[in-house]
Scaffold this motif. Structure first.
Motif, PDB file in Angstrom:
ATOM      1  N   MET A   3      -1.675   4.895  10.467  1.00 37.63           N
ATOM      2  CA  MET A   3      -1.495   3.495  10.078  1.00 37.63           C
ATOM      3  C   MET A   3      -0.536   2.817  11.047  1.00 37.63           C
ATOM      4  O   MET A   3      -0.850   1.821  11.656  1.00 37.63           O
ATOM      5  N   GLU A   4       0.669   3.371  11.177  1.00 37.88           N
ATOM      6  CA  GLU A   4       1.600   2.814  12.163  1.00 37.88           C
ATOM      7  C   GLU A   4       2.744   3.794  12.397  1.00 37.88           C
ATOM      8  O   GLU A   4       2.911   4.759  11.647  1.00 37.88           O
ATOM      9  N   LYS A  14       0.370  -3.504  15.762  1.00 37.77           N
ATOM     10  CA  LYS A  14      -0.499  -2.550  15.066  1.00 37.77           C
ATOM     11  C   LYS A  14      -1.774  -2.243  15.856  1.00 37.77           C
ATOM     12  O   LYS A  14      -2.248  -1.108  15.840  1.00 37.77           O
ATOM     13  N   GLY A  26       2.445  -7.861  12.013  1.00 35.22           N
ATOM     14  CA  GLY A  26       2.981  -7.863  10.643  1.00 35.22           C
ATOM     15  C   GLY A  26       3.905  -6.701  10.352  1.00 35.22           C
ATOM     16  O   GLY A  26       4.010  -5.746  11.128  1.00 35.22           O
ATOM     17  N   HIS A  38       3.289  -3.159  -2.039  1.00 38.31           N
ATOM     18  CA  HIS A  38       3.394  -2.537  -0.710  1.00 38.31           C
ATOM     19  C   HIS A  38       4.815  -2.166  -0.326  1.00 38.31           C
ATOM     20  O   HIS A  38       5.089  -1.878   0.835  1.00 38.31           O
ATOM     21  N   LYS A  51     -10.953  -0.891   7.267  1.00 41.13           N
ATOM     22  CA  LYS A  51     -11.601  -0.465   6.026  1.00 41.13           C
ATOM     23  C   LYS A  51     -10.503  -0.423   4.963  1.00 41.13           C
ATOM     24  O   LYS A  51      -9.425   0.119   5.207  1.00 41.13           O
ATOM     25  N   TYR A  52     -10.759  -1.025   3.817  1.00 42.06           N
ATOM     26  CA  TYR A  52      -9.762  -0.966   2.752  1.00 42.06           C
ATOM     27  C   TYR A  52      -9.993   0.300   1.951  1.00 42.06           C
ATOM     28  O   TYR A  52     -11.077   0.546   1.434  1.00 42.06           O
ATOM     29  N   ILE A  53      -8.959   1.108   1.877  1.00 38.66           N
ATOM     30  CA  ILE A  53      -9.073   2.364   1.139  1.00 38.66           C
ATOM     31  C   ILE A  53      -8.667   2.084  -0.294  1.00 38.66           C
ATOM     32  O   ILE A  53      -7.527   1.666  -0.540  1.00 38.66           O
ATOM     33  N   GLU A 102       3.208   6.952  10.079  1.00 39.88           N
ATOM     34  CA  GLU A 102       2.679   6.657   8.741  1.00 39.88           C
ATOM     35  C   GLU A 102       1.161   6.799   8.740  1.00 39.88           C
ATOM     36  O   GLU A 102       0.490   6.270   9.625  1.00 39.88           O
ATOM     37  N   GLN A 118       4.407   2.582  -4.886  1.00 39.90           N
ATOM     38  CA  GLN A 118       4.819   1.320  -4.272  1.00 39.90           C
ATOM     39  C   GLN A 118       4.611   0.164  -5.243  1.00 39.90           C
ATOM     40  O   GLN A 118       3.739   0.205  -6.099  1.00 39.90           O
ATOM     41  N   THR A 165      -7.479   4.556  11.047  1.00 37.49           N
ATOM     42  CA  THR A 165      -8.293   3.954   9.984  1.00 37.49           C
ATOM     43  C   THR A 165      -9.492   3.251  10.617  1.00 37.49           C
ATOM     44  O   THR A 165      -9.313   2.483  11.561  1.00 37.49           O
ATOM     45  N   GLY A 187       6.618  -5.022   6.822  1.00 37.20           N
ATOM     46  CA  GLY A 187       7.253  -5.231   5.522  1.00 37.20           C
ATOM     47  C   GLY A 187       6.267  -5.677   4.457  1.00 37.20           C
ATOM     48  O   GLY A 187       6.623  -6.394   3.523  1.00 37.20           O
ATOM     49  N   GLY A 188       5.007  -5.269   4.611  1.00 34.79           N
ATOM     50  CA  GLY A 188       4.015  -5.607   3.603  1.00 34.79           C
ATOM     51  C   GLY A 188       3.492  -7.035   3.723  1.00 34.79           C
ATOM     52  O   GLY A 188       2.655  -7.473   2.945  1.00 34.79           O
ATOM     53  N   PRO A 226      -5.382   4.423  -2.258  1.00 32.62           N
ATOM     54  CA  PRO A 226      -4.913   5.270  -1.158  1.00 32.62           C
ATOM     55  C   PRO A 226      -3.561   5.902  -1.442  1.00 32.62           C
ATOM     56  O   PRO A 226      -2.827   5.451  -2.317  1.00 32.62           O
ATOM     57  N   ILE A 271      -2.458   6.762   6.155  1.00 35.76           N
ATOM     58  CA  ILE A 271      -3.018   6.372   4.871  1.00 35.76           C
ATOM     59  C   ILE A 271      -4.096   7.399   4.532  1.00 35.76           C
ATOM     60  O   ILE A 271      -4.858   7.799   5.413  1.00 35.76           O
TER      61      ILE A 271
HETATM   62  P1  ADP Z   1       3.663  -2.941   6.977  1.00 35.45           P
HETATM   63  O1  ADP Z   1       3.853  -2.794   8.458  1.00 35.45           O
HETATM   64  O2  ADP Z   1       3.704  -4.355   6.522  1.00 35.45           O
HETATM   65  O3  ADP Z   1       4.511  -2.002   6.175  1.00 35.45           O
HETATM   66  P2  ADP Z   1       1.418  -1.116   6.760  1.00 35.45           P
HETATM   67  O4  ADP Z   1       0.304  -1.188   7.723  1.00 35.45           O
HETATM   68  O5  ADP Z   1       2.427  -0.037   6.951  1.00 35.45           O
HETATM   69  O6  ADP Z   1       2.141  -2.544   6.730  1.00 35.45           O
HETATM   70  O7  ADP Z   1       0.857  -1.036   5.284  1.00 35.45           O
HETATM   71  C1  ADP Z   1       1.702  -1.175   4.173  1.00 35.45           C
HETATM   72  C2  ADP Z   1       1.012  -0.678   2.923  1.00 35.45           C
HETATM   73  O8  ADP Z   1      -0.212  -1.388   2.719  1.00 35.45           O
HETATM   74  C3  ADP Z   1       0.621   0.779   2.944  1.00 35.45           C
HETATM   75  O9  ADP Z   1       1.670   1.631   2.558  1.00 35.45           O
HETATM   76  C4  ADP Z   1      -0.529   0.803   1.953  1.00 35.45           C
HETATM   77  O10 ADP Z   1      -0.034   0.793   0.641  1.00 35.45           O
HETATM   78  C5  ADP Z   1      -1.218  -0.525   2.194  1.00 35.45           C
HETATM   79  N1  ADP Z   1      -2.330  -0.412   3.178  1.00 35.45           N
HETATM   80  C6  ADP Z   1      -2.256  -0.511   4.512  1.00 35.45           C
HETATM   81  N2  ADP Z   1      -3.443  -0.334   5.095  1.00 35.45           N
HETATM   82  C7  ADP Z   1      -4.328  -0.113   4.110  1.00 35.45           C
HETATM   83  C8  ADP Z   1      -5.748   0.139   4.057  1.00 35.45           C
HETATM   84  N3  ADP Z   1      -6.506   0.194   5.158  1.00 35.45           N
HETATM   85  N4  ADP Z   1      -6.306   0.309   2.841  1.00 35.45           N
HETATM   86  C9  ADP Z   1      -5.564   0.239   1.715  1.00 35.45           C
HETATM   87  N5  ADP Z   1      -4.255   0.000   1.705  1.00 35.45           N
HETATM   88  C10 ADP Z   1      -3.626  -0.179   2.875  1.00 35.45           C
END
Ligand code: ADP
Length: 666
Positions: free
Chosen positions: A292-293, A116, A162, A235, A201-203, A275, A232, A131, A164-165, A206, A277
């Motif tokens: 995000m990724e 990531k 990481g 996650h 930053k935690y959104i 992906e 979701q 982000t 899969g949440g 989101p 956010i």
């Molecule tokens: P993974 O690779 O485990 O799937 P992600 O980075 O894709 O992880 O994030 C999975 C989920 O976590 C997102 O779909 C969202 O719901 C939540 N999430 C990720 N980053 C953030 C963030 N900065 N703020 C709030 N929620 C987030």
């Protein structure tokens, strides 16, 4: 074009890939583990190769076995599907090194997007908004804490490896940072073998918006618009749709352009998803949507994109892997209507959505409406070894409201037993006014809580119908006994012969009192004994319900929920000793079955032996009776609470019930 293809996957995605390969005249090779020997993808493939034991680590995740299977079967190419080895750059490389075609991006693209932090840095350099946060090398706790303070709470700590949440920690206040960091790092090194984290930053509230991209080996890259996967649970995506509700053209253009830039930055070839956010607290705004990724594979939710663009993305993958150019240019791609997909999972809404495994004794997926991508059929098993997805339900319509309504109907039509599914939950979600308004975010399911839990019992109308059927079916037998009191011996307890008629039905372990209230039903209760059950079956089933015979009773399906009801069997030995149904006290392996169907057993006799957590547990008969149902065989893996065997007291008094029980599958 590729001539033969090995699909290194299972379930619905393997079946879905086989369908397109067949359409293109490509010979298909399936692979399967022990648990999947009779699975649908094995039945569908032209040939299939056994690759080892049920545990994925010994079969679907062993790259060398997959490559050997491709070579042994003469397959020219390997499609990884999603999950398993689909984003494993080393596996992709060894496929190529073995002289096979890899249906996916170059291993270097997978690696570039694999972590990531590196992916975010690469994207930032390519001008893709990421982000806000820290994604550097310095992992010193004090330094990271200072970074978190600078970003501003709440922050999210994410394991760079990481997925899969997993490997994420939300930190709401500075005092919790150090402890959360340590726990995230522990989980990260345990689960991913890499303790590095990034801080974001935690959104709050989101939305998850992602863009489908596609590249070919001629340097073309297009996007196929966005999907919204904001609904979701923990996650994990549950409902996905395209296009995103509330997305205006200008924002879409900016977002999709950023996605194409991202794909270009890694010379992307094949199907991929960027992906993002979005902080949608004030609607979808281009300056509040961040990378995000990237997922360097086909996504579970690709059908909604196929629906709105009229494409077959697996066909695109196979054409691109064969060296062809993308079938369409960006100008030729447009959005038509709205599509929505729900993941039908084998999970139990009544038990916090825990996975539910076992035989699919009864399974009816929606027909005549929408698209159903399934990897199982009635009679198959939901195995504890793999993802508990039963099917994907997809509906495409001119408007979002129509698409939601259509998908709601599809979920409502779903019938499944004894495995539990989330269909009833989906019906509730799809009927919700907040969801309909499009004001969705990743926390909506959690906020709805019990409001989206489906009804735990059948409706009164359905109970009436079953009571009526019970009377019809067992009535003649009852009728031969002149005294109402004697009826209870026959399991069907009628308190009164005259209207209103009361009787008891077995619902799970408990008796359920039903009073036949409708005049017609009550009048018919005895008189109708002579009429044919077939004629009665259709006329008394309430609208929107389905009632089918199963075992010694009936399955009642309404709004996605399926319940089993049977005449309550009451007898002196039986009462107080439970229903005679022996359930697994915990998940385990059946190591011995000491009885056969129809055997007479005595109280205390050993019936089935389970092995769980290296311990053996013998399950015994609670009273004298006959083995009326034997649901397991030696070697079978069972879930907690699944039915193992059912003992019926004095079954010789109920010959017609036993006969009926053998026709359970009709
Ligand atoms: P993974 O690779 O485990 O799937 P992600 O980075 O894709 O992880 O994030 C999975 C989920 O976590 C997102 O779909 C969202 O719901 C939540 N999430 C990720 N980053 C953030 C963030 N900065 N703020 C709030 N929620 C987030």
């Amino acid at each position: 074009m590729i001539q033969s293809l090995l699909i290194a996957n299972r379930g619905e995605i393997a079946c879905r890939i086989i369908r397109t390969a067949r359409k293109l005249g490509i010979r298909t090779v399936g692979v399967y583990s022990e648990a999947d020997a009779g699975a649908m993808h094995v039945r569908m493939a032209d040939t299939a190769v056994h690759i080892g034991p049920s545990a994925p680590g010994e079969s679907y995740l062993v790259g060398a076995k997959i490559i050997a299977a491709a070579q042994a079967s003469g397959a020219e190419a390997i499609h990884p599907g999603y999950g398993f080895l689909s984003e494993n750059a080393a596996f992709a490389q060894s496929v190529i090194d073995a002289g096979l075609i890899w249906v996916g991006p170059c291993p270097a693209s997978i690696t570039a997007m694999g972590l990531k932090d590196a992916a975010k840095a690469l994207m930032a350099a390519a001008g893709v908004p990421v982000t806000p946060g820290y994604m550097g090398e310095n992992q010193e706790p004090g330094f990271l804490e200072a970074q978190a303070a600078q970003i501003g709470y709440p922050v999210l700590i994410k394991a760079v490896a990481g997925g899969g949440g997993k490997g994420m920690r939300l930190v709401e206040q500075p005092g919790d940072f150090v402890e959360s960091l340590a726990s995230c790092q522990r989980e990260a090194s345990k689960s991913f073998g890499n303790s590095h984290v990034l801080i974001e930053k935690y959104i709050t509230a989101p939305r998850h918006i992602e863009v489908q991209v596609f590249g070919d080996s001629h340097g073309n890259i297009v996007h196929l618009f966005e999907r919204d996967c904001s609904l979701q649970r923990r996650h994990q995506k549950v409902i996905e749709e395209a296009p995103a509700p509330g997305m205006d053209e200008a924002t879409r253009a900016k977002l999709c352009a950023a996605a194409v830039r991202a794909a270009r930055a890694v010379d992307y070839v094949g199907a991929g998803t960027i992906e993002f956010i979005a902080d949608a607290s004030e609607g979808l705004r281009a300056d509040r949507i961040w990378f995000m990724e990237m997922n360097t594979r086909l996504q579970v939710e690709h059908p909604v994109t196929e629906a709105i663009t009229g494409t077959d993305l697996v066909e695109w993958q196979l054409r691109v892997a064969s060296g062809e150019a993308l079938p369409l240019t960006q100008d030729q791609l447009a959005i038509s209507g709205h599509a929505i997909e729900a993941r039908l999972y084998a999970e139990d809404p009544a038990r916090g959505m825990l996975p539910s495994t076992g035989p699919l004794t009864h399974l009816r997926l929606p027909g005549g409406i929408g698209r159903v991508d399934s990897g199982v059929a009635e009679g198959d098993q939901v195995s504890p070894f793999y993802d508990p997805m039963v099917a994907k339900l997809i509906h495409h319509a001119p408007t979002r409201a129509e698409a939601i309504a259509g998908l709601g109907q599809m979920a409502a039509q779903t019938e499944c037993w004894p495995v539990k599914t989330n269909a009833g939950f989906l019906v509730c979600a799809l009927a919700d006014a907040d969801f309909a308004s499009g004001v969705i975010d990743t926390g909506l399911i959690a906020r709805k809580g019990d409001a989206w839990l489906p009804a735990a019992a059948p409706s009164d109308a359905a109970l009436q119908a079953v009571a009526y059927l019970a009377l019809q079916k067992f009535g003649p037998q009852i009728g031969t006994n002149s005294l109402p009191g004697a009826w209870s011996q026959h399991g069907l307890r009628l308190n009164q012969a005259a209207s209103p008629v009361r009787l008891r039905l077995a619902f799970g372990e408990a008796p359920l009192e039903v009073e036949l209230t409708t005049a017609a039903a009550a009048d018919a209760s005895i008189a109708a004994c002579d009429t044919s059950i077939a004629a009665c079956d259709t006329s008394i089933v309430p609208c929107g319900s389905s009632i089918v015979p199963c075992g010694n009773g009936w399955l009642v399906s309404e709004a996605g929920q399926t319940h089993h009801l049977a005449p309550w069997r009451a007898s002196a030995t039986h009462e107080g000793a439970g229903s005679g149904a022996i359930h697994a006290p915990m998940p385990g392996l059946v190591i011995a079955v000491s009885v056969a169907m129809g055997d007479h057993v005595t109280k205390g006799q050993k019936l089935v032996t389970l092995e769980a957590m290296k311990m053996e547990q013998a399950l015994i008969a609670a009273f004298d009776g006959v083995v009326a149902e034997l649901a397991v065989s030696v070697g079978q893996q069972v879930e907690a609470d699944s039915l193992l065997v059912r003992i019926e007291a004095h079954a010789e008094l109920l010959p017609h019930v036993a006969t009926n029980g053998t026709s359970a599958s009709t």
